[in-house]
Write a protein that holds these residues in place. Structure first.
Motif, PDB file in Angstrom:
ATOM      1  N   PRO A  45       2.513 -57.796 -14.258  1.00  0.00           N
ATOM      2  CA  PRO A  45       1.123 -57.635 -14.693  1.00  0.00           C
ATOM      3  C   PRO A  45       0.105 -57.918 -13.592  1.00  0.00           C
ATOM      4  N   ASP A  46       0.434 -58.826 -12.660  1.00  0.00           N
ATOM      5  CA  ASP A  46      -0.506 -59.144 -11.588  1.00  0.00           C
ATOM      6  C   ASP A  46      -0.821 -57.918 -10.735  1.00  0.00           C
ATOM      7  N   SER A  47       0.167 -57.064 -10.553  1.00  0.00           N
ATOM      8  CA  SER A  47      -0.071 -55.860  -9.750  1.00  0.00           C
ATOM      9  C   SER A  47      -1.061 -54.928 -10.442  1.00  0.00           C
ATOM     10  N   ILE A  48      -1.080 -54.957 -11.749  1.00  0.00           N
ATOM     11  CA  ILE A  48      -2.039 -54.139 -12.507  1.00  0.00           C
ATOM     12  C   ILE A  48      -3.425 -54.762 -12.417  1.00  0.00           C
ATOM     13  N   HIS A  49      -3.502 -56.083 -12.532  1.00  0.00           N
ATOM     14  CA  HIS A  49      -4.792 -56.769 -12.447  1.00  0.00           C
ATOM     15  C   HIS A  49      -5.440 -56.584 -11.080  1.00  0.00           C
ATOM     16  N   ARG A  50      -4.630 -56.518 -10.042  1.00  0.00           N
ATOM     17  CA  ARG A  50      -5.179 -56.334  -8.701  1.00  0.00           C
ATOM     18  C   ARG A  50      -5.863 -54.977  -8.528  1.00  0.00           C
ATOM     19  N   GLN A  51      -5.584 -54.057  -9.409  1.00  0.00           N
ATOM     20  CA  GLN A  51      -6.226 -52.742  -9.348  1.00  0.00           C
ATOM     21  C   GLN A  51      -7.632 -52.759  -9.951  1.00  0.00           C
ATOM     22  N   GLY A  52      -8.005 -53.885 -10.544  1.00  0.00           N
ATOM     23  CA  GLY A  52      -9.344 -54.022 -11.087  1.00  0.00           C
ATOM     24  C   GLY A  52      -9.363 -54.097 -12.605  1.00  0.00           C
ATOM     25  N   TYR A  53     -10.455 -54.686 -13.111  1.00  0.00           N
ATOM     26  CA  TYR A  53     -10.581 -54.906 -14.556  1.00  0.00           C
ATOM     27  C   TYR A  53     -10.655 -53.594 -15.330  1.00  0.00           C
TER      28      TYR A  53
END
Length: 493
Positions: A452-460
């Motif tokens: 999930p962190d990799s998805i969050h790094r793409q922005g809110y």
């Protein structure tokens, strides 16, 4: 003859006693039957009516105990304005009668001098008064404000791009000469008040977390030390919000709100606060960071008084129930809802709880739902705004937050950490990937599930539609039962 003469004094005494009783009868009635049980409030209301308060006159009084004067009570009220600033800001306020505390989040401006307030359309202008006795520094400041008015956005997240859409700026304009006819004068007062004004915007409404965190707590932090002797001037007004929090507003101010979207009269005040203090944290009210003292226990006590909540401690609530401990289960209608809600209710019931399923229709009625939460032993809900109701839990109760996939940080920081100062036990139920409907949507090997962190790094804007808006949870009933057993141990019944 002697008997008749002796009877005369008794007759006079009886007449005098009856007259005194009739004079005191309204006061006795006010003390016994008034919801505030205070003779001062009764006589204040009488004074207000006699001065035209609430009526349609051209000039009315706010109805303070001082009956519109500017004696000792007014002086002490004005001195409370200084407590909202510290250091060089307070020194500037004492020197010039006007100063602002400004930071990246919020502006708080204090006028310790008479002000006029005039509404043009949706724009509110606050005019600082002129004075024949102003000192040199005050004169310079007023000249500067007259040439370049100060623009203030009276919301605690003034630079939030989303909030800015809903918050109109307020102009603070110095007025050097009331006889000026060049358009900078507000004109004469239509309504005169004898308590200071507190001006703030409702900004973002419709979400209890933002309403409490960014309006109610800052309002309490900024105004509770005035002991209700202030009047709220509200911009960007929302009728539903005002109804929802009417009890809070009435416990912070003795006077009706001035709604700038409807009231276009010129209002005059002996001083003013524009903007609200804010801690830049979630559901907190600390003593040390700002000039005014505040703590979460004080705020929770204020909530109990405002909503007439019965219980400070969970043991009192459980004793009042006389049978089973009450578990309130927050039911969400859309995202992050419980797929197997009925089975969860059965598990809790078997363990000995009396379960109340709180639907959105119940939770939005704050007057009723605050009492429901205050009477329960355990509050269970998935991460979301409904958990803001934890502020109404009695001390010693347990809050169980179900943490959906990808929302660990938000869950802990928004609703978990604040409980440390509330005296409420906190348990986290962290779901496994298999307990999220995202597992069915993306499969076990997709980064949405595995990282999930990799998805969050793409922005809110990328992560929110997935983890916040599209996810439902299906709890493992055995794990849920173990969590509730742990809650029962914490309750120590």
């Amino acid at each position: 003859m002697g008997t008749k003469i002796a009877a005369e004094p008794r007759k006079v005494l009886l007449t005098v006693a009856t007259s005194i009783f009739l004079l005191l009868l309204p006061l006795i009635y006010a003390m016994v039957f008034s919801p505030y049980n205070s003779p001062l409030n009764f006589w204040k209301e009488v004074s207000n009516r006699s001065n035209g308060g609430g009526g349609g006159g051209d000039v009315v009084s706010s109805g303070s105990i001082n009956n519109g004067g500017h004696g000792e009570e007014d002086s002490s009220l004005m001195s409370l304005l200084g407590r909202l600033l510290k250091g060089k800001d307070r020194k500037e306020l004492e020197t010039t009668g006007f100063a602002c505390k400004s930071d990246p989040l919020t502006d708080v401006c204090i006028a310790k001098q008479p002000v006029w307030m005039k509404i043009d359309g949706v724009a509110l202008t606050v005019y600082l008064s002129s004075s024949s006795s102003i000192n040199q520094s005050q004169n310079l400041q007023q000249l500067q404000l007259q040439e370049t008015p100060l623009m203030v956005r009276p919301y605690v997240k003034k630079n939030d791009d989303h909030a800015r859409k809903y918050v109109n700026q307020i102009k603070i304009q110095a007025l050097m000469d009331q006889s000026n006819t060049n358009g900078t004068t507000p004109g004469s007062c239509d309504v005169s008040h004898d308590v200071p004004a507190v001006v703030f915007s409702l900004g973002l409404t419709g979400n209890i977390f933002h309403e409490l965190n960014e309006i109610v707590i800052p309002l309490f932090l900024t105004t509770h030390h005035f002991r209700s002797q202030i009047r709220f001037v509200v911009t960007d007004f929302n009728t539903l919000w005002a109804r929802k929090y009417a009890k809070i507003l009435s416990h912070l101010s003795d006077f009706e709100i001035i709604n700038t979207s409807q009231d276009k009269r010129v209002h005059c005040f002996p001083g003013a606060v524009v903007g609200l203090h804010y801690h830049n944290d979630n559901l907190v009210c600390r003593k040390s960071e700002l000039p005014v003292k505040c703590s979460i226990p004080e705020f929770r006590q204020f909530l109990r008084e405002a909503f007439n909540l019965k219980f400070k401690n969970e043991a009192e609530a459980h004793q009042d129930q006389k049978q089973k401990p009450v578990l309130v289960l927050l039911s969400r209608r859309h995202s992050r809802s419980f797929v197997n809600l009925g089975e969860m209710v059965r598990v809790a019931t078997v363990l000995g709880f009396r379960v109340i399923v709180a639907s959105p229709e119940l939770t939005t009625n704050l007057n009723e739902f605050s009492g429901v939460v205050n009477s329960c032993s355990v509050l269970v809900g998935a991460h979301g705004a409904g958990l803001t109701n934890e502020v109404f839990l009695p001390e010693g109760a347990v809050m169980v937050q179900v943490v959906p996939l990808g929302l660990q940080w938000a869950s802990t920081n928004y609703y978990g950490n604040p409980l440390k100062d509330m005296g409420v036990h906190y348990l986290e139920y962290q779901i496994s990937p298999e307990e999220s409907t995202l597992y069915d949507m993306y499969g076990p090997d997709h980064p949405v599930i595995t990282n999930p962190d990799s998805i969050h790094r793409q922005g809110y804007k990328i992560s929110r539609p997935i983890y916040v808006d599209s996810q439902q949870v299906r709890l493992n009933l055995t794990k849920f039962e173990d969590t509730l057993v742990q809650a029962l141990r914490l309750l120590d019944h």
